[in-house]
Design an enzyme around this catalytic site. Structure first.
Site, PDB file in Angstrom:
ATOM      1  CE  LYS A  52      34.668  46.733  40.614  1.00  0.00           C
ATOM      2  NZ  LYS A  52      33.446  47.237  41.151  1.00  0.00           N
ATOM      3  CG  ASP A  71       7.176  71.378  19.589  1.00  0.00           C
ATOM      4  OD1 ASP A  71       6.282  71.529  20.448  1.00  0.00           O
ATOM      5  OD2 ASP A  71       8.078  70.532  19.689  1.00  0.00           O
ATOM      6  CD  GLU A 104      35.650  37.017  30.381  1.00  0.00           C
ATOM      7  OE1 GLU A 104      36.104  36.381  29.438  1.00  0.00           O
ATOM      8  OE2 GLU A 104      34.462  37.310  30.451  1.00  0.00           O
ATOM      9  CD  GLU A 133      30.979  46.502  29.998  1.00  0.00           C
ATOM     10  OE1 GLU A 133      30.153  45.563  29.985  1.00  0.00           O
ATOM     11  OE2 GLU A 133      31.070  47.321  30.928  1.00  0.00           O
ATOM     12  CB  CYS A 191      11.235  66.357  57.595  1.00  0.00           C
ATOM     13  SG  CYS A 191      12.898  66.762  57.021  1.00  0.00           S
ATOM     14  CE1 TYR A 216      29.360  40.714  29.840  1.00  0.00           C
ATOM     15  CE2 TYR A 216      31.024  42.264  29.104  1.00  0.00           C
ATOM     16  CZ  TYR A 216      29.805  42.016  29.665  1.00  0.00           C
ATOM     17  OH  TYR A 216      29.019  43.054  30.046  1.00  0.00           O
ATOM     18  CB  SER A 252      24.819  43.627  38.085  1.00  0.00           C
ATOM     19  OG  SER A 252      24.082  43.259  39.217  1.00  0.00           O
ATOM     20  CB  CYS A 301      14.907  64.131  60.595  1.00  0.00           C
ATOM     21  SG  CYS A 301      13.426  65.139  60.544  1.00  0.00           S
ATOM     22  CB  CYS A 349      11.952  69.920  59.257  1.00  0.00           C
ATOM     23  SG  CYS A 349      12.229  68.486  60.306  1.00  0.00           S
TER      24      CYS A 349
HETATM   25  S1  IVH Z   1      29.961  38.736  32.990  1.00  0.00           S
HETATM   26  C1  IVH Z   1      25.808  37.193  34.183  1.00  0.00           C
HETATM   27  N1  IVH Z   1      32.330  39.494  32.203  1.00  0.00           N
HETATM   28  O1  IVH Z   1      30.506  44.278  34.574  1.00  0.00           O
HETATM   29  C2  IVH Z   1      27.123  37.891  34.251  1.00  0.00           C
HETATM   30  N2  IVH Z   1      30.802  41.170  32.878  1.00  0.00           N
HETATM   31  O2  IVH Z   1      29.581  44.776  37.274  1.00  0.00           O
HETATM   32  C3  IVH Z   1      27.327  38.831  33.151  1.00  0.00           C
HETATM   33  N3  IVH Z   1      31.642  43.453  32.667  1.00  0.00           N
HETATM   34  O3  IVH Z   1      27.079  44.126  33.859  1.00  0.00           O
HETATM   35  C4  IVH Z   1      28.521  39.655  33.309  1.00  0.00           C
HETATM   36  N4  IVH Z   1      33.627  42.913  31.872  1.00  0.00           N
HETATM   37  O4  IVH Z   1      28.662  45.051  32.054  1.00  0.00           O
HETATM   38  C5  IVH Z   1      31.134  39.897  32.677  1.00  0.00           C
HETATM   39  N5  IVH Z   1      34.450  40.035  31.455  1.00  0.00           N
HETATM   40  C6  IVH Z   1      33.267  40.406  31.889  1.00  0.00           C
HETATM   41  C7  IVH Z   1      32.946  41.766  32.087  1.00  0.00           C
HETATM   42  C8  IVH Z   1      31.697  42.113  32.588  1.00  0.00           C
HETATM   43  C9  IVH Z   1      32.829  43.914  32.221  1.00  0.00           C
HETATM   44  C10 IVH Z   1      30.566  44.307  33.177  1.00  0.00           C
HETATM   45  C11 IVH Z   1      29.183  43.929  32.709  1.00  0.00           C
HETATM   46  C12 IVH Z   1      28.388  43.688  33.972  1.00  0.00           C
HETATM   47  C13 IVH Z   1      29.177  44.469  34.958  1.00  0.00           C
HETATM   48  C14 IVH Z   1      28.932  43.984  36.366  1.00  0.00           C
END
Ligand code: IVH
Length: 699
Positions: free
Chosen positions: A328, A50, A129, A188, A452, A240, A95, A446, A425
């Site tokens: 994935k 500060d 994509e 992203e 605990c 995206y 997500s 537990c 505990c």
């Molecule tokens: S579409 C409503 N497209 O992955 C859907 N997401 O695990 C919006 N990400 O939060 C997401 N590449 O940050 C989309 N080609 C892509 C992407 C992508 C990476 C990320 C994004 C999302 C996360 C989900």
């Protein structure tokens, strides 16, 4: 002579001296900011920090012409310690659900067909994509000009990182062409692999922190309070998706992508429009092969339904769209030595075995701990201390022990014996019978409850966590310390911390400024939504989605508390109402009733409720809709849409959809061949609508 400048009062500095001193202060404050915000390890007491800020302000006041572009007084947000301002997303940032194998991708496509009721002949075009492993951001453009950028945050509220995003070279500040007045672009922020390595080399040479992987480096660089640091970091942006827009971008994703490119954005490539499962899988295989040669990290392929009207109809489940999924890549694996097995006790008392490993790099990240899941898993894999084990890590998932390399087992290694008392505990640890399956729970728990310490502390950590009360400055570390020193024993205590501000200020690592910040963060949470409140209680099996359902159904804290307490009696109407909620089964109902049956839990809740103001659950979206807040049950065969779509539309209009008819039902929508539910509705006097009448009602 520079060393003594610090002692010259601001009023006596010459302009030359002042300029030098401002430079020194900017650098020193930046250094301490970084330690405080990014490393969580401040080097000086807050009082000293500060003093630096005050001296900076005093000199600037005397020499306004000398205020530097990178002055600490000009940084993002007001005071540097206040962090970033919050930004509410007009449309939530979601997500993605995951698919890990071909069967799950096939199921994703089948679900879409079922939901939209498509014939087998109708082709479903899906855009594939690469999934970039970076940090998502939302960029708001008004009349083509970049005006605000935000992180995803919890999906509803993110942080304002406009100043940092402006420093990205490939982020257009002005858009080209025919642009909707309001345009929120989502995408992203990422760092290329070669740039990441170069950055780490520079960091290391400068004695600064090195990052574990490009994703962490991108995240750390974006969260800098000083945009000057971000400028020096090599960040890029791929677009995206979009949030709020004032005019549609096309009829399909492929068209929308073309528009985005015309505006000046870079898109995720290589992308491909596919028309069958086989084409999607072929693209996935190709990308998996090309993965090492791509300049940036990808962790899978995202599949998205191409037609935007279908996307609209498909909508969302919880926090992920039905129209997209992330396929994935398989997890990366490595072998290492298992040095010890430690048993941790979680918030609900579950004993979780953790493998302590000889550190090893897997998929670019150093791993030294991995989960062993539970007692049965250790037995099934016959994992023993001293074994060489195969571990794997996929994305953000906690690394796991997959198997044992038996050839490398040392002689004399003994089978692992799981503790039957709590390691924290000493209470008995037991495996309960699950009421739904009638089988033993996988987790040994537990029985100590809140006596605990591990459970008590974990519950408090959950309470302050991001999706719960989200109290800034009160993390796991602080909760542990406050609990140990009896500053916080129960959630209500957090809201009484003000009375102990002096004690906290005197503690190591705290100062006036940080205590003031903490108090402000606590005060900011005296108003809280019912869904967050319920989630924060940490009741077993009550995650965010269930908490939201409960909040929508019971609306007020008083209503919820009363109903749950009554529901402890299984024959009660309240219990029947509870299990009638679509998404709450007997197992969840039993955990809720169990929680409220304990006097101790009710006391903690009431104590907390006296400290905060719980806002009644807001009915989502169109609260003006005629069915907002109403409870609806669908039965029989619907003609115009599938049951899932009907349910999704009702929910989007703010209705609650239940699985069975009860006193609380407002409408029963009966399709063809409606059976016992129609009878029950008639008995209870619940309004019964035909599909047509329902569609008329919702317009
Ligand atoms: S579409 C409503 N497209 O992955 C859907 N997401 O695990 C919006 N990400 O939060 C997401 N590449 O940050 C989309 N080609 C892509 C992407 C992508 C990476 C990320 C994004 C999302 C996360 C989900």
């Amino acid at each position: 002579m520079t060393a003594v400048l610090e002692e010259v009062p601001a009023e006596e500095l010459t302009p030359e001296q002042a300029a030098k001193e401002l430079e020194r202060l900017a650098e020193a404050i930046r250094h301490h900011d970084r330690l405080y915000h990014q490393e969580d390890s401040p080097e000086v007491p807050d009082a000293d920090y500060d003093a630096l800020s005050r001296r900076n302000a005093a000199i600037e006041a005397r020499f306004p012409d000398l205020v530097r572009a990178d002055s600490p007084s000009r940084r993002v947000g007001a005071a540097p310690v206040a962090g970033f301002a919050k930004v509410r997303h007009n449309r939530p940032m979601l997500s993605l659900g995951n698919a890990f194998d071909e069967a799950e991708v096939a199921e994703f496509l089948a679900r879409i067909r079922r939901f939209l009721n498509l014939s087998d002949e109708e082709p479903v075009a899906v855009l594939a994509e690469p999934k970039i492993d970076g940090v998502s951001a939302s960029l708001r453009y008004e009349k083509g000009r970049f005006i605000q950028g935000a992180t995803r945050g919890d999906g509803t509220t993110g942080e304002d990182i406009t100043a940092n995003l402006r420093t990205l070279g490939d982020l257009p500040k002005e858009l080209r062409g025919r642009i909707p007045d309001i345009l929120e672009i989502r995408g992203e922020v990422y760092m290329r692999r070669d740039e990441f390595q170069a950055l780490n080399a520079r960091q290391e040479a400068a004695g600064e922190k090195v990052f574990a992987n490009p994703r962490n480096a991108a995240a750390g660089s974006l969260r800098q309070l000083d945009p000057q640091i971000t400028t020096a970091r090599p960040l890029h942006f791929f677009a995206y998706a979009w949030g709020e827009i004032s005019a549609p971008l096309g009829a399909t994703l492929a068209e929308a992508r073309d528009r985005l490119e015309d505006f000046g954005f870079t898109l995720n490539e290589p992308a491909r429009l596919c028309r069958s499962l086989e084409e999607l899988l072929a693209h996935h295989r190709e990308l998996a092969e090309r993965r090492p040669e791509l300049p940036y990290d990808i962790d899978g392929v995202v599949y998205k339904v191409d037609r935007l009207d279908w996307q609209e109809r498909l909508g969302f489940v919880s926090r992920a769209p039905r129209w997209a999924v992330a396929h994935k890549f398989p997890a990366e694996q490595a072998e290492t030595l298992l040095k010890a097995i430690e048993v941790q006790v979680g918030r609900t008392g579950a004993l979780t075995p953790v493998a302590r490993l000889e550190p090893i790099t897997v998929g670019g990240v150093v791993v030294s701990n991995a989960t062993l899941h539970n007692e049965d898993e250790i037995a099934r894999k016959d994992v023993r201390v001293g074994d060489t084990v195969v571990i794997q890590r996929a994305g953000d998932v906690i690394p796991q022990v997959v198997s044992v390399v038996l050839d490398k087992r040392p002689r004399g290694a003994k089978p692992y014996r799981f503790p039957i008392v709590c390691p924290v505990c000493g209470s008995h640890a037991v495996r309960e019978i699950n009421p739904t399956t009638g089988r033993e729970d996988a987790a040994r728990r537990c029985t100590g409850g809140l006596i605990c310490p591990a459970q008590a502390v974990e519950r408090l950590k959950h309470f302050v966590s991001r999706d719960a009360f989200d109290i800034e400055g009160l993390g796991a570390k602080q909760i542990e310390a406050f609990w140990r020193d009896e500053l916080v024993k129960s959630p209500g205590d957090i809201f009484r911390l003000k009375a102990r501000a002096e004690e906290i200020t005197a503690r190591e690592g705290w100062g006036e400024q940080s205590v003031a910040n903490l108090m402000a963060a606590v005060e900011a949470r005296r108003h809280i939504g019912l869904d967050r409140f319920i989630y924060a209680l940490g009741i077993r099996q009550v995650g965010q989605a269930t908490a939201r359902l409960l909040a929508l159904n019971y609306e007020t804290l008083a209503g919820f508390r009363e109903a749950m307490t009554a529901a402890a009696e299984e024959a009660s109407p309240e219990y029947a109402d509870l299990v009638a909620i679509d998404g709450v089964g007997p197992a969840v109902a039993a955990d809720l009733a169990g929680f409220f049956a304990e006097a101790h839990n009710r006391e903690i809740l009431d104590d907390l409720a006296a400290q905060v103001e719980v806002e009644a659950a807001a009915v989502p979206a169109a609260s003006a809709s005629p069915v907002a807040g109403k409870t609806v049950v669908f039965t029989g065969t619907l003609e115009r849409m599938t049951r899932s779509e009907a349910k999704a539309r009702a929910e989007a209009l703010g209705a609650k959809v239940a699985g069975s008819v009860s006193r609380k039902t407002d409408y029963l929508v009966a399709g063809a061949a409606a059976g016992s539910k129609a009878k029950k509705a008639a008995e209870l006097g619940v309004a019964t609508l035909s599909e047509e009448e329902w569609l008329d009602l919702i317009g």
